[in-house]
Each structure stands twice: as C-alpha cells, then as structure tokens.
Scaffold this motif. Sequence first.
Motif, PDB file in Angstrom:
ATOM      1  N   ALA A  30       0.859  -1.177   0.000  1.00 17.90           N
ATOM      2  CA  ALA A  30       0.000   0.000   0.000  1.00 17.90           C
ATOM      3  C   ALA A  30       0.893   1.222   0.000  1.00 17.90           C
ATOM      4  O   ALA A  30       2.073   1.146   0.319  1.00 17.90           O
ATOM      5  CB  ALA A  30      -0.924  -0.004   1.222  1.00 17.90           C
ATOM      6  N   PHE A  31       0.305   2.345  -0.349  1.00 22.65           N
ATOM      7  CA  PHE A  31       1.089   3.570  -0.405  1.00 22.65           C
ATOM      8  C   PHE A  31       1.511   3.997   0.998  1.00 22.65           C
ATOM      9  O   PHE A  31       0.706   4.023   1.926  1.00 22.65           O
ATOM     10  CB  PHE A  31       0.263   4.678  -1.058  1.00 22.65           C
ATOM     11  N   ASP A  32       2.781   4.328   1.161  1.00 24.03           N
ATOM     12  CA  ASP A  32       3.316   4.774   2.447  1.00 24.03           C
ATOM     13  C   ASP A  32       3.408   6.296   2.438  1.00 24.03           C
ATOM     14  O   ASP A  32       4.116   6.884   1.619  1.00 24.03           O
ATOM     15  CB  ASP A  32       4.698   4.151   2.674  1.00 24.03           C
ATOM     16  N   TYR A  33       2.686   6.931   3.367  1.00 25.92           N
ATOM     17  CA  TYR A  33       2.627   8.385   3.416  1.00 25.92           C
ATOM     18  C   TYR A  33       3.773   9.017   4.214  1.00 25.92           C
ATOM     19  O   TYR A  33       3.959  10.227   4.176  1.00 25.92           O
ATOM     20  CB  TYR A  33       1.291   8.832   4.045  1.00 25.92           C
ATOM     21  N   ILE A  34       4.503   8.239   4.973  1.00 22.61           N
ATOM     22  CA  ILE A  34       5.542   8.786   5.835  1.00 22.61           C
ATOM     23  C   ILE A  34       6.777   9.162   5.018  1.00 22.61           C
ATOM     24  O   ILE A  34       7.233   8.400   4.168  1.00 22.61           O
ATOM     25  CB  ILE A  34       5.927   7.777   6.931  1.00 22.61           C
ATOM     26  N   GLN A  35       7.316  10.330   5.312  1.00 23.24           N
ATOM     27  CA  GLN A  35       8.569  10.761   4.707  1.00 23.24           C
ATOM     28  C   GLN A  35       9.728  10.415   5.640  1.00 23.24           C
ATOM     29  O   GLN A  35       9.659  10.663   6.841  1.00 23.24           O
ATOM     30  CB  GLN A  35       8.558  12.270   4.445  1.00 23.24           C
ATOM     31  N   ASN A  36      10.774   9.835   5.069  1.00 23.20           N
ATOM     32  CA  ASN A  36      11.978   9.517   5.833  1.00 23.20           C
ATOM     33  C   ASN A  36      11.660   8.648   7.041  1.00 23.20           C
ATOM     34  O   ASN A  36      12.148   8.869   8.146  1.00 23.20           O
ATOM     35  CB  ASN A  36      12.686  10.816   6.266  1.00 23.20           C
ATOM     36  N   GLY A  37      10.814   7.627   6.823  1.00 25.04           N
ATOM     37  CA  GLY A  37      10.426   6.753   7.927  1.00 25.04           C
ATOM     38  C   GLY A  37      11.540   5.856   8.415  1.00 25.04           C
ATOM     39  O   GLY A  37      11.453   5.313   9.526  1.00 25.04           O
ATOM     40  N   SER A  38      12.604   5.694   7.620  1.00 25.91           N
ATOM     41  CA  SER A  38      13.747   4.880   8.045  1.00 25.91           C
ATOM     42  C   SER A  38      14.958   5.726   8.394  1.00 25.91           C
ATOM     43  O   SER A  38      16.050   5.191   8.588  1.00 25.91           O
ATOM     44  CB  SER A  38      14.110   3.878   6.935  1.00 25.91           C
ATOM     45  N   PHE A  39      14.797   7.047   8.428  1.00 24.63           N
ATOM     46  CA  PHE A  39      15.826   7.977   8.908  1.00 24.63           C
ATOM     47  C   PHE A  39      17.119   7.886   8.086  1.00 24.63           C
ATOM     48  O   PHE A  39      18.204   8.117   8.598  1.00 24.63           O
ATOM     49  CB  PHE A  39      16.100   7.745  10.399  1.00 24.63           C
TER      50      PHE A  39
END
Length: 662
Positions: A30-39
């Motif tokens: 699904a589309f992931d809305y978080i930016q820089n979720g893995s830092f």
Amino acid sequence: MRTFCLVFAAMILLVGIMTGLAAPLASVSAFDYIQNGSFENGADGWRSGRLELVAVGADEVPPVTGASSGRIGLVGGPFAMVQGVFDVPPGIYQFSASVRRTRPETEIVLGAQIAGADGDGRQVIAPTGPVDEWIRLSGAVSVQSFSQLQIEIGGSGSGFVYVDDVRLDGAPPITATPTTAATSTTAPSATATPTGTRTATPTKTPSSTKTPSSTRTPAGAPTAAAALSAGLNNDGFEDAADDGGPAYWSSYGGDLSITTSPVRSGNRAARFESTSASTKWMFQSVRVDPGATYAFDAWVADSDAAVGAVSLRISWYDSDDASGRALATSDSISQLDAPAAGFRELTTGGVTAPDAARSARLRILLAPLSGAPAAIVVDDASFGPAEPESAATTTVSTASIGDTPSSGDGDNAPTRAVLGAARRPALAAPVQGGASANHVVINEVMYDPDIKGADAAGEWVELYNAGEQPVALSGWSIGDAASADTLGDLTIEAHGFAIIAASDRFATEHASYVGPLVTAGGRIGNSLGNDGDRVVLSDSSGAVVDAVSWGSDTSAFKPSVSDVPAGHSIERRTAGADTDAAADFVDNTHPSPGRAIDASIGDGSGPKPANSASPSVEVLGSSSGASGWLPWAIAGAALVTLAGTLGWRVAPVLRNRWHKDP
C-alpha cells in the motif's frame, strides 16, 4: 469405496485450510505516506521538540531496514517525535513503527491523531519489559474525510529510544476535490508591500477572476487543504466549503460563514460572529522562508458596537505545518477598537520571520465587549513578501519570556497557597496555541470527580510549563464560564507541573503528589460543569494564556472536547502539545496529577481519544499479522462440507447396523 473417497477428500481440504491459517498471509503493498520513515536522511520530516533526534548507523544499533535508525536521548521526562501528513483521503490506514529502548522503565506509545473533528485517533502501547530489542507496533485508524494526520511516537523515561521503519499505509493519495484554482491564490501585490506612507485608500479593484466558478465545490474542511502554500488560499473568500464557511479558513471559537453583503470586492466576504465573551479568531496556515520579510493585510468592516477590538496576528513555527509551539508572534501595527462604517485596512507591515521559521499561522482576532452577539466582515486578505517597515510591531521572541527565577526553597515540599476571594466576571476565551509566549498550558482537568454528594470540592486543574525557564504566576487568574480566582505566589519550574485544586480534599486523595499546590476555597470558578464548561487561564494583564472547553461549551474548541465519565479526567495526550484543537486531549481513565499521561498508562489500560466513543488503545507485541476473516470462512465451509458428507454416507450405514443388532 466411494464414501471413503469423499470423506478422505473433505479431510484433505480441511487440513489444507488449517495449514493456510497457520501460515502468515503475504502482505499487500500500500502507499506509504511517511517521509523519511527509516531515517536515511537524518531527522528530515520529523519534529522532536526540545529533545534532539538524530540518525545513527549499524555501528550503534542494527537498523530494521536501510542503513540507519532514529535515536532520541531522554532526560527522565516525556518525549515526542511527530510528523504531519497532509491531504489524507478517506479510508482505513495502518500505522506502524519499530521501537527499541535501553531501559525497562521507559514507556513508548505510537499514535495516529487526526486534526480537527473528522475521524478520531488511535494509540498503541509498547509492551513493558523488552530491552535492547526491536518491537513492532501497529494499529489502524479510520479517516472519514480529507484530513491532516499526525503520526507521533512518544512516552516517558530515560536512556535512549530508537525508532525505525515508521509507516502509514493506505490508499494512494488522490487530489482533494476541488483543487485550488489558479485565481484563488493572490500573488504579492502593491498592497502586500507596506510603505511608510500607507493609507486606507483602496487599491484593489474587483476583477472577474474573483467570481466563483460554477464548477467549484471546495473541500468541506479548510484544514484538509494540500501541503501549505506560500500564499493565502481563498484570500477574497469567494469559495465556499461544504459547511457553508469560506474554504481553506478555520475558526477557533465563533461562527465563520460567507456573506454577500457587505463586500469590498468580488461577490462574497467572510462573516465572523461571536456569541460569547471570549476572544476568538479565524485563521489559515502558510509556508514561509526563514528570515524572509512578509506582510499580512486584511480589510475589515466593523460597525457593530458589541465588538471590542479587531487585530491581526502572525504566529511563526519551526514545523512544516504550523503545529507545535510558536517561535514568536507579530501583531498588526494598530487595531480597530471603535465601530465605523465601511471597510478599514489592518496590516502587520513588513515583519521578518525568525531564522528557524518554516510556517506561520495567520489570525484575524475578534475580541467582543461582552457575551452579546458581535460580528465583523472580512474581505481581501493578503499575505506575501514585503519590505521591512520600521513602524511594524517588533517580533516577540518566546525565549525572552519566563525568566523569573524560582521563589521556591529548593526542596520537594509542596507549595501550598489559598486563592484570593476576589472573583472577576466571566473570562474571555483563549489567545493560545503560540499566541502567548510563556508556554504555560492547562494540561489536565478533573471536572467530574467520582465522589458522593456535591463533587465541586474534588475538582482540580493541572498546569504545565512547557518552556525552558520558570514562570511566576503571581497575579494570574483561573476560572470557568462564570467567575475566576486570582492566583497568589506560585512559580512553575521549567517542564514542571502545578495543581489548582478546589479544596484540601485533593491533598488527602492524592497524598503521593509532590509539587506546587494551590487550593481555591471549595470550588474552581463557580464550580466546573459536568455536562459542559470551560477552564480559562489568564496572566496578570488579563490576557488569556490558555483555555479548554468540553461537552456543551464550545467557547474554546468547536467542536469541544467530548464529555468523559465521572472519575475520568481530560488530559493532553502529550504534555504541553497545543494545536488549538480538542484532539489535543484524551479521556484519561486513570487521572495523573503532577505527571504526563504517558507516565500512567503502563498497565495497558491507557487513554482513549476524548472525541471517540469506543476504546482506542491496543497492546501489541513484537509481531503482528492477523489473517483476516476469509480463511476462517473457508475453514467453516469445509467443516460444514465434511459434516454433510459424513451425515449423508455414514448415517445410513450406522442405522442399518442398529436395526440388524438383536
């Protein structure tokens, strides 16, 4: 033989289904809305308040995904890291994150909070115990209409908290209908560049581009606009939202609508009405560049004798979405404090954004003289680049406020005082969410204690100083919709709490509380209403610092914080976090005077959003992956098939043998 084959086939089908249930289902992308979720890009896209969020590599902690993870160093108190997600379309969304702690007492909560009244919020609490290992937290949140969603990882404790692989999965983004027409964003014009000889002579001429298109149907929630633009949307108030108010604009208290008379240009203007004694405002948030100079202008028709004053205010933020604590504020050069015919211009003049500012909230404030109906009409607002103007109000830095040294004696003994008997008229409502620079907020309210008889004596209010310096509250006042009490000698330390209690009953029922305690002689204000009321905190000048309203009272929040059961309190989900919305507060099933709510939910009972009627806390372990209903339905069908086969073939055989037996 045929019966045996049918039975055998049904059993094979059943075994296959049960094996499939035991195996994890393949994940659906699904589309992931978080930016820089893995830092991988450091802390980009995240806000962490006063605590430093940094990216660390595998040499410190092996990441869950990618080459790095995020780390926050705790100092024995609450923490929070937040990211705002804009223009989220309706649907069910899965939010998740991997978290890791270095000390067992550290508590971690993952939350998804919807800005405004649409939908609700959800929280997931990390199980206690695991140390130095990754724990996967996940939950689901329902979005009812285009909304701004805030993902927050918070809690309290000490040591380090590591975070990685933060996700918000759901339907791909789609353009909110309608999108902003090209003519709805005003380009910087001469009226947006103040000069020293500026007058009230109109310079804007109505044009055909201000006429609303017949195909225009703006989104119902102004806050559901796309990521902040560099200028005002719907600056001429020609576009209507689904609720009848001007699209892209919101109100804090009061009723905001569209009117066709009077107007300064175009066909429509905004009408803002007050029906209570509180100060309220209409607002819109915009993107700004650090250190740039801007001017905020609006034309206001104020012929109502019940209006006390009208002014403009810019609150500057270091976040991308005008959330969190304001860095500073800039007010209009003058205010309208007497009724007059026609439109008059208000302007901040050219004011410079703080060096750290990335967004701003533009407010048009209405202060009524009383609780009688009072209304203004606003048209032709503008915000854009400008030249600095010497007459402009100086930007006030929040860092200079609250320097008063503590008057405490240095030990942990509670500071106990009694409020003065003087009671003032009903308080004006809030100029908060960054309007005040002292950072003291109403953090928790116990308005309906679960005690026999009159419950006024058991009421209490918790204050929290979110600033970096002590704040002296001498001469401040606190009260409800009817009356207020003046505070005596009271100082709240930086990141400290204080309790305003109705009576000494609080000290008896909360004997473990250690900290500043002020008693009000039997009641707070005129005693807090259980079905609806407000608490308002004002400084020594009478300016309202903070307020919260619940139930039927919408003077501070509209909608207000939902009513909670007796014995529960309403408390900010993160101590000190203030976005001018009822969603800041949750229903605390275990009231926690003197500490943040996150410090009281380690038992898993937890808070639920005060605007949600259903429980919202989930406790999930290090793994998840519910299989869903479809495999179980197939398994049930297989069982029915097996039973039918046995009944059809085996039952006659057994019946014949029964009849043949002597």
